[in-house]
Design a protein around this motif. Sequence first.
Motif, PDB file in Angstrom:
ATOM      1  N   THR A  61       0.819  -1.210   0.000  1.00 27.63           N
ATOM      2  CA  THR A  61       0.000   0.000   0.000  1.00 27.63           C
ATOM      3  C   THR A  61       0.857   1.266   0.000  1.00 27.63           C
ATOM      4  OG1 THR A  61      -0.184  -0.133   2.371  1.00 27.63           O
ATOM      5  CG2 THR A  61      -1.995  -1.082   1.126  1.00 27.63           C
ATOM      6  N   GLY A  95     -17.483   0.431 -10.822  1.00 27.94           N
ATOM      7  CA  GLY A  95     -16.686  -0.153  -9.749  1.00 27.94           C
ATOM      8  C   GLY A  95     -16.209  -1.497 -10.268  1.00 27.94           C
ATOM      9  N   ARG A 115     -13.334  -4.712  -9.749  1.00 31.16           N
ATOM     10  CA  ARG A 115     -12.384  -5.285  -8.788  1.00 31.16           C
ATOM     11  C   ARG A 115     -11.258  -6.008  -9.521  1.00 31.16           C
ATOM     12  NH1 ARG A 115     -12.912  -6.433  -3.069  1.00 31.16           N
ATOM     13  NH2 ARG A 115     -14.963  -5.913  -2.259  1.00 31.16           N
ATOM     14  N   ASP A 136      -5.810  -7.173  -3.213  1.00 35.39           N
ATOM     15  CA  ASP A 136      -7.077  -6.937  -3.889  1.00 35.39           C
ATOM     16  C   ASP A 136      -7.295  -5.433  -4.031  1.00 35.39           C
ATOM     17  OD1 ASP A 136      -7.319  -9.642  -3.848  1.00 35.39           O
ATOM     18  OD2 ASP A 136      -8.912  -9.715  -2.346  1.00 35.39           O
ATOM     19  N   THR A 137      -7.729  -5.039  -5.196  1.00 39.70           N
ATOM     20  CA  THR A 137      -7.751  -3.621  -5.548  1.00 39.70           C
ATOM     21  C   THR A 137      -9.070  -3.254  -6.217  1.00 39.70           C
ATOM     22  OG1 THR A 137      -5.353  -3.679  -5.851  1.00 39.70           O
ATOM     23  CG2 THR A 137      -6.493  -1.877  -6.955  1.00 39.70           C
ATOM     24  N   TYR A 138      -9.506  -2.045  -5.942  1.00 40.45           N
ATOM     25  CA  TYR A 138     -10.729  -1.533  -6.556  1.00 40.45           C
ATOM     26  C   TYR A 138     -10.336  -0.525  -7.623  1.00 40.45           C
ATOM     27  CZ  TYR A 138     -15.645  -0.037  -6.405  1.00 40.45           C
ATOM     28  OH  TYR A 138     -16.965   0.233  -6.700  1.00 40.45           O
ATOM     29  N   ARG A 151     -11.814   2.544  -9.986  1.00 42.23           N
ATOM     30  CA  ARG A 151     -12.964   3.449 -10.067  1.00 42.23           C
ATOM     31  C   ARG A 151     -12.822   4.437 -11.235  1.00 42.23           C
ATOM     32  NH1 ARG A 151     -16.702   5.448  -6.583  1.00 42.23           N
ATOM     33  NH2 ARG A 151     -17.341   3.275  -6.554  1.00 42.23           N
ATOM     34  N   THR A 155      -7.221   3.857  -8.592  1.00 42.05           N
ATOM     35  CA  THR A 155      -7.290   2.509  -8.013  1.00 42.05           C
ATOM     36  C   THR A 155      -6.974   2.625  -6.522  1.00 42.05           C
ATOM     37  OG1 THR A 155      -4.959   1.933  -8.293  1.00 42.05           O
ATOM     38  CG2 THR A 155      -6.377   1.558 -10.192  1.00 42.05           C
ATOM     39  N   THR A 156      -7.499   1.700  -5.752  1.00 40.53           N
ATOM     40  CA  THR A 156      -7.224   1.745  -4.308  1.00 40.53           C
ATOM     41  C   THR A 156      -7.303   0.326  -3.731  1.00 40.53           C
ATOM     42  OG1 THR A 156      -7.806   2.927  -2.267  1.00 40.53           O
ATOM     43  CG2 THR A 156      -9.661   2.178  -3.587  1.00 40.53           C
ATOM     44  N   PHE A 180      -8.525  -2.692  -1.693  1.00 44.52           N
ATOM     45  CA  PHE A 180      -9.921  -2.874  -1.278  1.00 44.52           C
ATOM     46  C   PHE A 180     -10.176  -4.307  -0.840  1.00 44.52           C
ATOM     47  CE2 PHE A 180     -14.603  -2.592  -2.215  1.00 44.52           C
ATOM     48  CZ  PHE A 180     -14.862  -1.430  -1.510  1.00 44.52           C
ATOM     49  N   TYR A 209     -16.233  -5.959   1.608  1.00 45.13           N
ATOM     50  CA  TYR A 209     -17.200  -4.886   1.847  1.00 45.13           C
ATOM     51  C   TYR A 209     -18.083  -5.242   3.042  1.00 45.13           C
ATOM     52  CZ  TYR A 209     -20.853  -1.505   0.276  1.00 45.13           C
ATOM     53  OH  TYR A 209     -21.764  -0.477   0.163  1.00 45.13           O
ATOM     54  N   GLY A 225     -18.598  -4.808  -5.395  1.00 47.34           N
ATOM     55  CA  GLY A 225     -18.143  -4.461  -4.048  1.00 47.34           C
ATOM     56  C   GLY A 225     -18.557  -5.523  -3.055  1.00 47.34           C
TER      57      GLY A 225
END
Length: 324
Positions: free
Chosen positions: A5, A41, A43, A99-101, A103, A128-129, A131, A134, A261
């Motif tokens: 990160t 969104g 993944r 694991d990344t999101y 957007r 990207t972030t 993630f 959820y 999500g």
Amino acid sequence: MSSETKNTEYAFFEGDFVPIDNAKISIKTHALQYGTGVFEGIRAYWNEEHQDLYVFRMKEHFQRMKNSIKIMRIDCKYSTEELCSIVLKLLQMTKPKTDTYVRPLAYKASLRVGPGLQDNPSELCIFTTPFGAYFKVDEGLRVMVSSWRRVDDNAIPPRAKVSGSYANTALAKTDAICAGFDDAIVLDQTGHVSEGSAMNLFMVQDGHLVTSPGHGNILEGITRRTIMEFAKNEFGIETEIRTIDRSELYTAEEVFFCGTGAEIAPVLEIDKRTVGEGKTGEITRKIFDMYAQVTRGEIERYNHWVTPVFAESGKSSGKKLAVK
Ligand SMILES: Cc1ncc(COP(=O)(O)O)c(C=O)c1O
């Protein structure tokens, strides 16, 4: 904080790849003032054994985004393939091993006051972030039927993923959380089951799946489509797409939410009534397990749904885009 990160985060912003801190918009921006953006969104799943990151059904997300763009009269100069290439490049630059999101947001960028979409320039940004989950799926979800109704096709079309319509989602979700529930189920304007606050819903009845139709003001989910496909092919479970009454939720054998999500999330209680036996049902479990494997690129026959990020380094296609 893990070493992954700490990697420099980049964004794709106004046609360039830039460090995330340089991706800034004016407070006058139309989309900020009026909610006139459309987003997705997506993944990407880290596979430790393969040492690769797999983006799940990226093309389908951008195809849906193209439809949202059309509905909201946004201009997008990039093709679906180019949008996929931009995401791959962004992930290759950020190099997440987690694991990344992803957007993407296409938005109206005019700085003038007034809600019109015409004569209003469009822009695109993608970030990207990291993630994780959820929901705490192991515990199952306790949800309520919201008193907020889902936005209607003739108000803000839910089949377009419009930023502004998430005020509806926010009200339903927040009131549910503040009332002590995990999430909410929203009804459409006719009082039938639409979906979860930001995810689709399936129930199991007589051993088969039932889910609400597109005209129930749902966002037609890519996860929903994925489940219908492999439930039939892998387990011989058919899906009935039909209007669902609220009271059917109380007597269903199983209920689960699904979405990019939310992934697959068992719903164990609705309006203080136990669903089925109050534990994750057999069909939900099968779908949960299958989805977890398919998204991580572990089942070869479904690998056309995943795009490996690092195996693709060096051979990413499409328009060449500068890094600023
Ligand atoms: C309102 C709403 N419904 C359904 C979904 C599920 O769609 P998908 O499976 O394509 O993520 C989402 C998530 O994006 C959503 O925001």
